[in-house]
Scaffold this motif. Structure first.
Motif, mmCIF file in Angstrom:
data_model
loop_
_atom_site.group_PDB
_atom_site.id
_atom_site.type_symbol
_atom_site.label_atom_id
_atom_site.label_comp_id
_atom_site.label_asym_id
_atom_site.label_seq_id
_atom_site.Cartn_x
_atom_site.Cartn_y
_atom_site.Cartn_z
ATOM 1 N N PRO A 266 0.824 -1.206 0.000
ATOM 2 C CA PRO A 266 0.000 0.000 0.000
ATOM 3 C C PRO A 266 0.858 1.256 0.000
ATOM 4 O O PRO A 266 1.985 1.266 0.487
ATOM 5 C CB PRO A 266 -0.804 -0.129 1.296
ATOM 6 C CG PRO A 266 0.017 -1.022 2.169
ATOM 7 C CD PRO A 266 0.702 -1.974 1.238
ATOM 8 N N SER B 293 -0.023 4.185 1.421
ATOM 9 C CA SER B 293 -0.210 5.098 2.550
ATOM 10 C C SER B 293 0.077 4.396 3.873
ATOM 11 O O SER B 293 1.207 4.333 4.324
ATOM 12 C CB SER B 293 -1.623 5.675 2.529
ATOM 13 O OG SER B 293 -2.591 4.637 2.415
ATOM 14 N N ASP C 99 -5.775 -1.910 4.395
ATOM 15 C CA ASP C 99 -5.132 -0.629 4.118
ATOM 16 C C ASP C 99 -6.077 0.543 4.365
ATOM 17 O O ASP C 99 -7.254 0.361 4.674
ATOM 18 C CB ASP C 99 -4.514 -0.602 2.716
ATOM 19 C CG ASP C 99 -5.522 -0.469 1.586
ATOM 20 O OD1 ASP C 99 -6.715 -0.182 1.846
ATOM 21 O OD2 ASP C 99 -5.122 -0.640 0.421
ATOM 22 N N THR D 75 -7.558 2.516 2.542
ATOM 23 C CA THR D 75 -8.708 2.655 1.646
ATOM 24 C C THR D 75 -9.794 1.628 1.945
ATOM 25 O O THR D 75 -10.840 1.616 1.301
ATOM 26 C CB THR D 75 -8.281 2.505 0.178
ATOM 27 O OG1 THR D 75 -7.902 1.139 -0.077
ATOM 28 C CG2 THR D 75 -7.119 3.425 -0.163
ATOM 29 N N GLN E 31 -9.212 -1.796 1.852
ATOM 30 C CA GLN E 31 -8.978 -3.012 1.076
ATOM 31 C C GLN E 31 -8.134 -4.004 1.878
ATOM 32 O O GLN E 31 -7.081 -3.649 2.408
ATOM 33 C CB GLN E 31 -8.240 -2.684 -0.230
ATOM 34 C CG GLN E 31 -7.913 -3.917 -1.071
ATOM 35 C CD GLN E 31 -7.197 -3.573 -2.364
ATOM 36 O OE1 GLN E 31 -7.214 -2.431 -2.809
ATOM 37 N NE2 GLN E 31 -6.560 -4.566 -2.963
ATOM 38 N N THR F 80 -20.619 1.074 2.302
ATOM 39 C CA THR F 80 -20.486 2.505 2.580
ATOM 40 C C THR F 80 -21.607 3.036 3.479
ATOM 41 O O THR F 80 -21.490 4.131 4.021
ATOM 42 C CB THR F 80 -20.482 3.308 1.269
ATOM 43 O OG1 THR F 80 -21.686 3.020 0.535
ATOM 44 C CG2 THR F 80 -19.278 2.943 0.413
#
Length: 349
Positions: free
Chosen positions: A10, A12, A31, A33, A35, A144
């Protein structure tokens, strides 16, 4: 350590999820995001029977192994999520009386969260294993929209674990014991047969959900009764512990004795979810544990039976969904990782 596919490093930051069990630890990486960097089960021996020191070292090995497997530098890890079986406090202190996986005296009152935090030099966020699975089921199901939804989960195993999630967060309670759904006492009318003894739980309660809907409930209460109704059944010749473990295989073959037992379990969970409907009115009811690991037709039958025995008002029935906990063998580690990611994100706000 099991092998997994090579995945990207990743760009970040990440969190690590560690699921501690009686035999194995399961690890994953999530990660920033959202994932997961591994798509399969990655395990190593948990060594809990050797005592706390060995078990914490085994968790550290799981942590190091999953970073190597995903080519993730240590410097990118912001936090670690940890789950263990209960009973334990909200902060990861094992019960003063120990537990099924923590029966050595050295485990009694042991602060496993702080011990791992000290060993790794990273912040560790703790949940019990049922809460972690419930959190993963919630986020996986709602995606979400998870932070605006609520759910109740029943995880059927040796005992019956549970989790209550509100607005995407696990309800932990003052002592960390919220969501102990197995020890909710339920109405037994419509669950037990006429003349069937009231089931007793190891916690001391009579007629709670775990006394019926658990492997322990099968072994201690349900199977001894039903074998008197089916005295010529092949399981009558087996030791009761082995017979209890073999029962699910018979259920998958629509065996009448097994269906009678599992029907009682499903009806008991339906009673539990009926209470939940009047207490939290959740958006979703999740079912996990051994029934999820069974043949598809059997687990769907079990879920349908739970739904049929959950008494909802018309408005609730239209608004709520029933579903199985996905990726059960990975749900604990993934839920622990979700909790860690949430904690990091909350600290950044």
């Amino acid at each position: 350590m099991d092998r997994a596919e090579t995945v990207r490093t990743p760009s970040s930051w990440v969190v690590v999820g560690l699921d501690n069990g009686g035999t194995c630890n399961n690890a994953t990486v999530l990660d920033a995001t959202g994932q997961f960097l591994v798509s399969n089960l990655v395990e190593n021996p948990s060594r809990v029977l050797e005592g706390p020191e060995s078990a914490v070292e085994a968790l550290a090995e799981a942590f190091t192994g999953i970073l190597e497997l995903t080519s993730t530098p240590f410097s990118l890890v912001r936090a670690v999520g940890l789950d263990t079986p209960g009973p334990a406090s909200a902060n990861g202190v094992i019960s003063s009386k120990g537990g099924t996986n923590f029966n050595m005296a050295a485990w009694h009152g042991f602060d496993i969260r702080s011990a791992l935090e000290k060993r790794l030099g990273l912040s560790v966020i703790y949940h019990n294993d049922a809460n972690a699975a419930a959190l993963y089921a919630h986020h996986r199901h709602f995606g979400t929209e998870a932070l605006g939804k609520s759910s109740v989960s029943a995880i059927v195993g040796t005992g019956l674990g549970g989790g209550v999630v509100e607005n995407g967060k696990v309800i932990r309670g003052a002592a960390g014991m919220a969501g102990e759904l197995g020890h909710v006492q339920i109405p037994l009318h419509g669950v037990l047969e006429d003349g069937q003894p009231v089931p007793a739980c190891n916690c001391g309660f009579d007629g709670d959900v775990e006394s019926i809907a658990s492997l322990t409930g099968i072994k201690k209460n349900l199977l001894p009764y039903w074998l008197t109704r089916f005295p010529d059944h092949p399981l009558a010749g087996e030791p009761i512990e082995r017979a209890a473990k073999l029962l699910r295989g018979y259920g998958e073959k629509d065996d009448p004795l097994a269906i009678a037992v599992f029907s009682q379990q499903a009806r008991a969970i339906g009673k539990l979810f009926t209470i939940a409907a009047n207490f939290t009115d959740p958006d979703a009811y999740f079912l996990g544990g051994g029934v999820v690991e069974a043949a598809p037709h059997f687990r769907q039958w079990f879920l349908n039976t739970v739904r049929e025995n959950t008494q909802l008002r018309d408005e609730q029935a239209q608004a709520a969904t029933f579903a199985l906990v996905p990726d059960l063998d990975m749900a604990g580690a993934r839920g622990a990782a979700v909790a860690a990611l949430d904690a990091v994100a909350a600290g950044a706000r």
